[in-house]
Write a protein that holds these residues in place. Sequence first.
Motif, short mmCIF file in Angstrom:
data_model
loop_
_atom_site.label_atom_id
_atom_site.label_comp_id
_atom_site.label_asym_id
_atom_site.label_seq_id
_atom_site.Cartn_x
_atom_site.Cartn_y
_atom_site.Cartn_z
N GLN A 178 0.80 -1.25 -0.23
CA GLN A 178 0.16 -0.03 -0.12
C GLN A 178 0.81 1.36 -0.06
O GLN A 178 1.70 1.25 0.58
N VAL A 179 0.42 2.31 -0.98
CA VAL A 179 0.93 3.52 -1.03
C VAL A 179 0.24 4.49 -0.65
O VAL A 179 -1.05 4.46 -1.53
N HIS A 180 0.53 5.63 0.25
CA HIS A 180 -0.35 6.74 0.67
C HIS A 180 0.17 7.93 0.06
O HIS A 180 1.24 8.08 0.58
N LEU A 181 -0.54 8.75 -0.92
CA LEU A 181 -0.04 9.75 -1.64
C LEU A 181 -0.47 11.04 -1.05
O LEU A 181 -1.75 11.35 -1.09
N VAL A 182 0.36 12.08 -0.60
CA VAL A 182 -0.31 13.53 -0.42
C VAL A 182 0.18 14.67 -1.09
O VAL A 182 1.38 14.79 -0.88
N GLU A 183 -0.61 15.28 -2.11
CA GLU A 183 0.20 16.44 -2.68
C GLU A 183 0.33 17.85 -1.91
O GLU A 183 -0.69 17.98 -1.13
N SER A 184 0.86 18.53 -2.23
CA SER A 184 1.04 19.81 -1.70
C SER A 184 1.61 20.89 -2.54
O SER A 184 2.54 20.48 -3.49
N GLY A 185 1.72 22.30 -2.44
CA GLY A 185 2.45 23.11 -3.20
C GLY A 185 1.64 23.86 -4.06
O GLY A 185 2.10 24.86 -4.85
N GLY A 186 0.47 23.45 -4.55
CA GLY A 186 -0.45 24.19 -5.54
C GLY A 186 -0.71 25.77 -5.06
O GLY A 186 -0.35 26.00 -3.73
N GLY A 187 -1.41 26.37 -5.71
CA GLY A 187 -1.67 27.63 -5.49
C GLY A 187 -1.92 28.72 -6.88
O GLY A 187 -2.14 28.11 -7.97
N LEU A 188 -1.95 29.95 -6.57
CA LEU A 188 -2.40 30.85 -7.87
C LEU A 188 -1.10 31.56 -8.00
O LEU A 188 -0.29 31.95 -6.99
N VAL A 189 -0.60 31.65 -9.42
CA VAL A 189 0.50 32.30 -9.87
C VAL A 189 0.19 32.98 -11.13
O VAL A 189 -0.68 32.59 -11.75
N GLN A 190 0.88 34.07 -11.49
CA GLN A 190 0.65 34.81 -12.65
C GLN A 190 1.43 33.95 -13.82
O GLN A 190 2.49 33.15 -13.52
N ALA A 191 1.11 33.91 -14.89
CA ALA A 191 1.59 33.53 -16.06
C ALA A 191 3.07 33.75 -16.01
O ALA A 191 3.66 35.03 -15.88
N GLY A 192 4.04 32.89 -16.51
CA GLY A 192 5.34 33.18 -16.44
C GLY A 192 6.31 32.87 -15.25
O GLY A 192 7.29 32.80 -15.02
N GLY A 193 5.25 32.78 -14.06
CA GLY A 193 5.64 32.21 -12.82
C GLY A 193 6.15 30.91 -12.62
O GLY A 193 6.01 30.09 -13.57
N SER A 194 6.33 30.46 -11.39
CA SER A 194 6.76 29.13 -10.99
C SER A 194 6.24 28.71 -9.83
O SER A 194 5.77 29.32 -8.88
#
Length: 125
Positions: free
Chosen positions: A1-17
């Motif tokens: 079994q593998v449990h996965l948790v994502e993070s780091g998303g958000g709102l950014v302007q075009a050209g950003g990172s």
Amino acid sequence: QVHLVESGGGLVQAGGSLRLSCAASGHTFSTYTVAWFRQAPGKEREFVAAFTWTGYTYYADSVKGRFTISRHNAKNTVYLQMNSLKPEDTAVFYCAASRVTTVERAADKNRYDYWGQGTQVTVSS
């Protein structure tokens, strides 16, 4: 079994990172291929990038040269560094784990056994 948790998303302007993280549980993480997929409203979930347990990386043509996938097995974490973001990159990003190794199978969402809950990425123009 593998449990996965994502993070780091958000709102950014075009050209950003942004850098997404996928933290995994399970002592056999290093033996799994981990990939990122994304799904925009009204569209199919599509392949973004994969890092196989054999050490190979694959990218969708739409993100080549802009996104970089990496993994830190000791931390049970896979990252997706996203640069030069475009409004069309707006989607929910999911990480997934599988034991596939070939590029054809790595890009096939039906080959993945474990999925995270997703993290929203919104790129404004």
